[in-house]
Design a protein around this motif. Structure first.
Motif, mmCIF file in Angstrom:
data_model
loop_
_atom_site.group_PDB
_atom_site.id
_atom_site.type_symbol
_atom_site.label_atom_id
_atom_site.label_comp_id
_atom_site.label_asym_id
_atom_site.label_seq_id
_atom_site.Cartn_x
_atom_site.Cartn_y
_atom_site.Cartn_z
ATOM 1 N N ARG A 233 0.988 -1.217 0.005
ATOM 2 C CA ARG A 233 -0.003 0.072 -0.121
ATOM 3 C C ARG A 233 0.797 1.253 0.119
ATOM 4 N NH1 ARG A 233 -3.471 0.940 3.764
ATOM 5 N NH2 ARG A 233 -2.276 0.738 5.715
ATOM 6 N N PHE A 234 1.637 0.838 0.431
ATOM 7 C CA PHE A 234 2.929 2.841 0.106
ATOM 8 C C PHE A 234 3.982 2.492 -0.282
ATOM 9 C CE2 PHE A 234 1.276 1.482 4.658
ATOM 10 C CZ PHE A 234 1.077 2.531 5.110
ATOM 11 N N LYS A 235 4.219 1.984 -1.696
ATOM 12 C CA LYS A 235 4.761 1.970 -2.310
ATOM 13 C C LYS A 235 4.046 2.037 -4.091
ATOM 14 C CE LYS A 235 7.302 -1.863 0.056
ATOM 15 N NZ LYS A 235 8.021 -2.824 0.315
ATOM 16 N N LYS A 236 4.355 2.549 -4.481
ATOM 17 C CA LYS A 236 3.953 3.529 -6.600
ATOM 18 C C LYS A 236 3.937 2.687 -6.840
ATOM 19 C CE LYS A 236 8.130 5.400 -7.782
ATOM 20 N NZ LYS A 236 8.679 6.436 -8.771
ATOM 21 N N ASP A 237 4.757 1.626 -7.080
ATOM 22 C CA ASP A 237 4.992 0.734 -7.848
ATOM 23 C C ASP A 237 5.316 -0.887 -7.880
ATOM 24 O OD1 ASP A 237 7.501 0.563 -8.900
ATOM 25 O OD2 ASP A 237 7.136 2.557 -10.365
ATOM 26 N N PRO A 238 5.352 -1.986 -8.411
ATOM 27 C CA PRO A 238 6.057 -3.116 -8.249
ATOM 28 C C PRO A 238 7.397 -2.834 -8.126
ATOM 29 C CG PRO A 238 4.238 -3.767 -9.742
ATOM 30 C CD PRO A 238 4.219 -2.222 -9.888
ATOM 31 N N ALA A 239 7.954 -2.277 -9.044
ATOM 32 C CA ALA A 239 9.682 -2.171 -8.937
ATOM 33 C C ALA A 239 9.909 -1.628 -7.764
ATOM 34 C CB ALA A 239 10.008 -1.520 -9.825
ATOM 35 N N SER A 240 9.172 -0.793 -7.107
ATOM 36 C CA SER A 240 9.898 -0.189 -5.732
ATOM 37 C C SER A 240 9.916 -1.164 -4.532
ATOM 38 C CB SER A 240 9.208 1.220 -4.692
ATOM 39 O OG SER A 240 7.249 1.534 -5.018
ATOM 40 N N VAL A 241 9.530 -2.513 -5.023
ATOM 41 C CA VAL A 241 9.451 -3.628 -3.781
ATOM 42 C C VAL A 241 10.379 -4.067 -3.231
ATOM 43 C CG1 VAL A 241 7.892 -6.016 -3.477
ATOM 44 C CG2 VAL A 241 7.091 -4.318 -4.123
ATOM 45 N N GLY A 242 11.043 -4.302 -3.922
ATOM 46 C CA GLY A 242 12.443 -4.347 -3.769
ATOM 47 C C GLY A 242 13.690 -3.714 -3.092
ATOM 48 N N ASP A 243 13.469 -3.365 -1.507
ATOM 49 C CA ASP A 243 14.737 -2.089 -1.143
ATOM 50 C C ASP A 243 15.595 -3.162 -0.637
ATOM 51 O OD1 ASP A 243 15.672 -0.381 0.906
ATOM 52 O OD2 ASP A 243 13.386 -0.293 1.789
ATOM 53 N N PRO A 244 17.389 -2.973 -0.970
ATOM 54 C CA PRO A 244 18.083 -4.107 -1.269
ATOM 55 C C PRO A 244 19.414 -2.985 0.175
ATOM 56 C CG PRO A 244 18.409 -3.628 -3.309
ATOM 57 C CD PRO A 244 16.930 -2.708 -2.848
ATOM 58 N N ALA A 245 18.716 -1.633 0.066
ATOM 59 C CA ALA A 245 19.933 -1.657 1.896
ATOM 60 C C ALA A 245 18.412 -1.949 3.569
ATOM 61 C CB ALA A 245 19.129 -0.390 1.673
ATOM 62 N N ARG A 246 17.613 -2.067 3.033
ATOM 63 C CA ARG A 246 16.244 -2.782 3.331
ATOM 64 C C ARG A 246 17.210 -4.422 3.692
ATOM 65 N NH1 ARG A 246 13.567 -3.400 8.034
ATOM 66 N NH2 ARG A 246 11.225 -4.642 8.016
#
Length: 135
Positions: free
Chosen positions: A72-85
């Motif tokens: 819900r807090f991500k603008k698109d599916p590409a923003s799902v991955g977060d390598p730093a997290r």
């Protein structure tokens, strides 16, 4: 006839193969799990592993609920991955594992696989929720 029955009884008590322990016997060591109270048999070991697996699945189901919410807090599916997290999670998991006497490499490998699976789930969930009419 007596010799044959006695021989069969003795053979039945022996391991099936020379490299197998007698039924219920371990190859080495004494029980060490649960403060030495477990495990006298392989069946007891497996029952405990199955119990733990059920709890892990329950916790993964709970985690999945929150992963679904994260979309819900991500603008698109590409923003799902977060390598730093992911790196931060892995660092924390390795430290937690070491503190709890779990091999940190086992923990890291398991978490990397779990995170990758949940990222795939989150991308799919993101797509489903975007396609659904707003409520």
């Amino acid at each position: 006839m007596r010799f044959s029955v006695l021989t069969l009884l003795i053979l039945a008590a022996l391991p099936a193969r020379a490299d197998e322990p007698a039924k219920g016997a371990a190859y080495w060591g004494a029980p060490s799990a649960d403060g030495g109270r477990c495990c006298a048999t392989l069946a007891e070991v497996r029952n405990n592993i199955d119990r733990i697996d059920r709890e892990l699945v329950r916790l993964m189901a709970e985690r999945q609920q929150y992963v679904g919410e994260a979309g819900r807090f991500k603008k698109d599916p590409a923003s799902v991955g977060d390598p730093a997290r992911v790196d931060a999670i892995i660092a924390r998991v390795r430290a937690d594992a070491a503190a709890q006497r779990l091999d940190p490499t086992v923990a890291e490998t398991t978490f990397r696989a779990m995170i990758a699976a949940f990222e795939t789930f989150e991308r799919a969930e993101w797509g489903k929720r975007q396609a659904a009419p707003a409520k």
